[in-house]
Design a protein around this motif. Sequence first.
Motif, PDB file in Angstrom:
ATOM      1  N   LEU A 130      -0.483  40.325 -27.297  1.00 38.70           N
ATOM      2  CA  LEU A 130       0.449  39.280 -26.857  1.00 38.70           C
ATOM      3  C   LEU A 130       0.326  38.032 -27.730  1.00 38.70           C
ATOM      4  N   GLN A 131      -0.908  37.701 -28.120  1.00 44.54           N
ATOM      5  CA  GLN A 131      -1.124  36.547 -28.995  1.00 44.54           C
ATOM      6  C   GLN A 131      -0.519  36.778 -30.377  1.00 44.54           C
ATOM      7  N   VAL A 132      -0.705  37.982 -30.910  1.00 43.85           N
ATOM      8  CA  VAL A 132      -0.185  38.293 -32.246  1.00 43.85           C
ATOM      9  C   VAL A 132       1.337  38.244 -32.263  1.00 43.85           C
ATOM     10  N   LYS A 133       1.974  38.666 -31.182  1.00 41.20           N
ATOM     11  CA  LYS A 133       3.434  38.635 -31.125  1.00 41.20           C
ATOM     12  C   LYS A 133       3.985  37.215 -31.275  1.00 41.20           C
TER      13      LYS A 133
ATOM     14  N   ILE B 207       2.220  51.369 -33.604  1.00 42.07           N
ATOM     15  CA  ILE B 207       3.591  51.578 -34.063  1.00 42.07           C
ATOM     16  C   ILE B 207       4.483  50.598 -33.296  1.00 42.07           C
ATOM     17  N   ASP B 208       5.763  50.602 -33.578  1.00 45.33           N
ATOM     18  CA  ASP B 208       6.654  49.632 -32.937  1.00 45.33           C
ATOM     19  C   ASP B 208       6.667  49.782 -31.420  1.00 45.33           C
ATOM     20  N   GLU B 209       6.515  50.998 -30.933  1.00 42.90           N
ATOM     21  CA  GLU B 209       6.549  51.236 -29.489  1.00 42.90           C
ATOM     22  C   GLU B 209       5.442  50.483 -28.748  1.00 42.90           C
ATOM     23  N   ASN B 210       4.325  50.233 -29.430  1.00 45.19           N
ATOM     24  CA  ASN B 210       3.255  49.454 -28.798  1.00 45.19           C
ATOM     25  C   ASN B 210       3.713  48.028 -28.488  1.00 45.19           C
ATOM     26  N   LEU B 211       4.478  47.460 -29.409  1.00 45.54           N
ATOM     27  CA  LEU B 211       4.937  46.078 -29.237  1.00 45.54           C
ATOM     28  C   LEU B 211       6.194  45.979 -28.389  1.00 45.54           C
ATOM     29  N   ASN B 212       6.981  47.040 -28.400  1.00 48.16           N
ATOM     30  CA  ASN B 212       8.251  47.063 -27.665  1.00 48.16           C
ATOM     31  C   ASN B 212       8.309  48.336 -26.823  1.00 48.16           C
ATOM     32  N   PRO B 213       7.598  48.346 -25.700  1.00 51.39           N
ATOM     33  CA  PRO B 213       7.498  49.563 -24.896  1.00 51.39           C
ATOM     34  C   PRO B 213       8.836  49.991 -24.304  1.00 51.39           C
ATOM     35  N   PRO B 214       8.975  51.293 -23.999  1.00 50.28           N
ATOM     36  CA  PRO B 214      10.185  51.764 -23.335  1.00 50.28           C
ATOM     37  C   PRO B 214      10.283  51.215 -21.910  1.00 50.28           C
ATOM     38  N   ALA B 215      11.450  51.354 -21.328  1.00 53.59           N
ATOM     39  CA  ALA B 215      11.717  50.776 -20.014  1.00 53.59           C
ATOM     40  C   ALA B 215      10.737  51.262 -18.948  1.00 53.59           C
ATOM     41  N   ALA B 216      10.336  52.525 -19.041  1.00 51.94           N
ATOM     42  CA  ALA B 216       9.425  53.076 -18.035  1.00 51.94           C
ATOM     43  C   ALA B 216       8.092  52.350 -18.036  1.00 51.94           C
ATOM     44  N   VAL B 217       7.632  51.966 -19.220  1.00 51.40           N
ATOM     45  CA  VAL B 217       6.366  51.239 -19.331  1.00 51.40           C
ATOM     46  C   VAL B 217       6.552  49.792 -18.888  1.00 51.40           C
TER      47      VAL B 217
ATOM     48  N   PRO C  13       3.904  46.431 -37.304  1.00 49.15           N
ATOM     49  CA  PRO C  13       2.884  47.329 -36.775  1.00 49.15           C
ATOM     50  C   PRO C  13       2.273  48.143 -37.926  1.00 49.15           C
ATOM     51  N   LEU C  14       0.971  48.261 -37.947  1.00 50.52           N
ATOM     52  CA  LEU C  14       0.251  48.746 -39.123  1.00 50.52           C
ATOM     53  C   LEU C  14       0.629  50.162 -39.540  1.00 50.52           C
TER      54      LEU C  14
ATOM     55  N   MET D  88      -1.896  56.583 -30.800  1.00 50.68           N
ATOM     56  CA  MET D  88      -1.315  55.276 -31.080  1.00 50.68           C
ATOM     57  C   MET D  88      -1.092  54.472 -29.801  1.00 50.68           C
ATOM     58  N   THR D  89      -0.653  55.146 -28.747  1.00 47.94           N
ATOM     59  CA  THR D  89      -0.181  54.454 -27.550  1.00 47.94           C
ATOM     60  C   THR D  89      -1.084  54.774 -26.363  1.00 47.94           C
ATOM     61  N   TYR D  90      -1.903  53.832 -25.996  1.00 47.73           N
ATOM     62  CA  TYR D  90      -2.903  54.009 -24.942  1.00 47.73           C
ATOM     63  C   TYR D  90      -2.284  54.474 -23.620  1.00 47.73           C
ATOM     64  N   GLN D  91      -2.765  55.617 -23.125  1.00 54.84           N
ATOM     65  CA  GLN D  91      -2.339  56.219 -21.858  1.00 54.84           C
ATOM     66  C   GLN D  91      -0.865  56.623 -21.835  1.00 54.84           C
ATOM     67  N   GLN D  92      -0.253  56.747 -23.002  1.00 54.21           N
ATOM     68  CA  GLN D  92       1.149  57.145 -23.076  1.00 54.21           C
ATOM     69  C   GLN D  92       1.306  58.258 -24.119  1.00 54.21           C
ATOM     70  N   ASN D  93       2.321  59.093 -23.945  1.00 55.24           N
ATOM     71  CA  ASN D  93       2.771  60.058 -24.964  1.00 55.24           C
ATOM     72  C   ASN D  93       1.750  61.129 -25.328  1.00 55.24           C
ATOM     73  N   TYR D  94       0.834  61.448 -24.441  1.00 59.39           N
ATOM     74  CA  TYR D  94      -0.143  62.493 -24.766  1.00 59.39           C
ATOM     75  C   TYR D  94       0.556  63.847 -24.891  1.00 59.39           C
ATOM     76  N   GLY D  95       0.138  64.619 -25.885  1.00 63.25           N
ATOM     77  CA  GLY D  95       0.693  65.944 -26.118  1.00 63.25           C
ATOM     78  C   GLY D  95       1.915  65.964 -27.006  1.00 63.25           C
ATOM     79  N   GLU D  96       2.364  64.793 -27.457  1.00 63.24           N
ATOM     80  CA  GLU D  96       3.545  64.712 -28.319  1.00 63.24           C
ATOM     81  C   GLU D  96       3.120  64.596 -29.780  1.00 63.24           C
ATOM     82  N   PRO D  97       3.457  65.583 -30.622  1.00 65.51           N
ATOM     83  CA  PRO D  97       3.078  65.492 -32.046  1.00 65.51           C
ATOM     84  C   PRO D  97       3.760  64.296 -32.708  1.00 65.51           C
TER      85      PRO D  97
END
Length: 248
Positions: A224-227, A190-200, A235-236, A20-29
């Motif tokens: 950014l345009q869709v937002k 998912i929502d995290e894509n549109l509202n990333p955590p502080a680290a991102v 988020p779908l 779901m999240t490009y270059q983030q959260n790999y290995g997390e079920p």
Amino acid sequence: MTYSIHPMVVGSKVFDKGMMTYQQNYGEPYTIPIYSWLVKGGDKNILIDTGEMHPIKSDDREKALGGPIVTFEEGLAKHGLTPEDIHIIIHTHLHNDHCENDSKCSNAQIWVHEKELEHIHNPHPLDFRYLEDYIEEVEENGQINTITEAEKEIVPGIRAVHTPAHTEGGMTIVIDTAEGKVAITGFCIIDENLNPPAAVKGMEMDVIPPGTCTSPERAYNIMLQVKEMADIIIPLHEPHYASVERIG
């Protein structure tokens, strides 16, 4: 004309969150819902996507999502409908988990972007999610309408906007509701894509592109345009809506 949107969880997937999240959260079920969105309000029964034909139902998946998983028929029955009662289907894209129940809707006119038809009939080997078996019947029946424009009003108050972030023919569906404009994204996030955590955000990234995308840079800019398109962005594959009865 204003509408209300009713999420139906007609499938799920359990996989690496990095899908779901490009270059983030790999290995997390992570468990995502697969939705069909029933749109009520006018004189037509309208669906955004039709989901999986044989959804896996399990306590673990429903607990992860926070809501029930139903078959396509069960979801519609809760609203007093059958597949034959559907007048219009609008597809965000044609990956199999978004169109497996199309053939059951024998009276529906189906709207898809022309590039989705091209890809489902001639997919790249990397994009194994296109399975033309699910649309051959409705195509032969003349039910499919192709969209070539950047933006198309399907009925008053509902328009499809070409947003090729996840697939080349992906469409974001913008719907007028009593709560304002609602946009169901045409890409799998998912929502995290549109509202990333502080680290991102600390990396100066305002959004996270879909884990599977046509181009990371283009997907980022499209997001950014869709937002800015609507008052509410859905988020779908966001699990939150598995427990929501109505939007708008």
